[in-house]
Write an enzyme that holds these catalytic residues in place. Structure first.
Site, PDB file in Angstrom:
ATOM      1  N   SER A  74      47.640  41.502  46.051  1.00 52.82           N
ATOM      2  CA  SER A  74      47.984  40.044  45.189  1.00 52.82           C
ATOM      3  C   SER A  74      46.455  39.148  44.600  1.00 52.82           C
ATOM      4  CB  SER A  74      48.878  38.805  45.742  1.00 52.82           C
ATOM      5  OG  SER A  74      48.930  37.603  44.541  1.00 52.82           O
ATOM      6  N   SER A 128      37.442  40.460  47.086  1.00 52.05           N
ATOM      7  CA  SER A 128      36.796  41.833  46.291  1.00 52.05           C
ATOM      8  C   SER A 128      37.050  41.260  45.289  1.00 52.05           C
ATOM      9  CB  SER A 128      38.023  42.386  46.823  1.00 52.05           C
ATOM     10  OG  SER A 128      39.226  42.179  45.734  1.00 52.05           O
ATOM     11  N   THR A 171      41.825  38.482  50.729  1.00 49.27           N
ATOM     12  CA  THR A 171      41.187  39.428  50.304  1.00 49.27           C
ATOM     13  C   THR A 171      40.862  39.815  49.245  1.00 49.27           C
ATOM     14  OG1 THR A 171      41.331  39.691  53.093  1.00 49.27           O
ATOM     15  CG2 THR A 171      40.512  41.937  51.403  1.00 49.27           C
ATOM     16  N   CYS A 172      42.560  39.871  48.932  1.00 50.16           N
ATOM     17  CA  CYS A 172      41.887  40.376  47.143  1.00 50.16           C
ATOM     18  C   CYS A 172      41.436  39.427  46.508  1.00 50.16           C
ATOM     19  CB  CYS A 172      43.716  39.984  46.772  1.00 50.16           C
ATOM     20  SG  CYS A 172      44.559  40.502  47.836  1.00 50.16           S
ATOM     21  N   ALA A 173      40.917  38.176  46.245  1.00 52.92           N
ATOM     22  CA  ALA A 173      40.261  37.192  45.828  1.00 52.92           C
ATOM     23  C   ALA A 173      39.005  37.387  46.663  1.00 52.92           C
ATOM     24  CB  ALA A 173      40.667  35.606  46.312  1.00 52.92           C
TER      25      ALA A 173
END
Length: 165
Positions: free
Chosen positions: A54, A63, A59-61
């Site tokens: 999500s 990346s 961590t997703c943001a």
């Protein structure tokens, strides 16, 4: 089926990633304007598929930000950030962050991308979402690099992914 961890606890995915040398499968993913993108949409370009659970998690943001910073330096390469988030959430995030060098694509309708690529999480608190994966292809859709991050909370190896380009 692959095993990864979330906070050190094992969780499983629906299958195995494509291997180096394999051709990636076609896909139907939704763009922020609600149009549909397929593999054919990117014919002739190298691809970096940055796949994650999500966009609204740390961590997703990170990346997406990292690949956005590096994408402008890549020749004939499209960076596709793929999740099950609604296209509206992806668009909001990119607008708020000034993200302009990557494209977001959503697998919200049926999750078939995650299933077909063997990276859908099948158990644990994130069941139904995508595991953290980076797949890099050449202009013909042949896999040059594939990484399924062992601990979902960790970032992918950006340098290894981009080195094959």
């Amino acid at each position: 089926m692959a095993t990864v961890t979330l906070g050190g606890n094992p969780i499983h995915t629906s299958g195995e990633l494509p291997k180096v040398g394999d051709s990636i499968k076609d896909f139907q993913l939704v763009k922020p304007d609600l149009s549909v993108a397929s593999l054919e949409s990117y014919k002739g370009s190298k691809l970096v598929l940055n796949i994650f659970p999500s966009i609204d998690t740390g961590t997703c943001a990170t990346s997406v930000r990292q690949f956005n910073a590096k994408a402008s330096e890549l020749n004939n390469t499209k960076v596709l950030c793929i999740s099950r988030d609604l296209p509206f959430a992806q668009k909001r995030f990119c607008g708020a962050e000034g993200i302009e060098n990557v494209e977001t694509l959503s697998d919200f309708k049926d999750g078939n991308f995650g299933k077909n690529y063997g990276l859908e999480i099948v158990d644990g608190p994130l069941a139904g979402l995508h595991s953290r994966v980076v797949i890099v292809t050449d202009e013909n859709g042949k896999v040059l690099h594939a990484e399924q991050v062992a601990e979902i909370a960790n970032e992918p190896n950006y340098d290894a992914a981009l080195a094959v380009l």
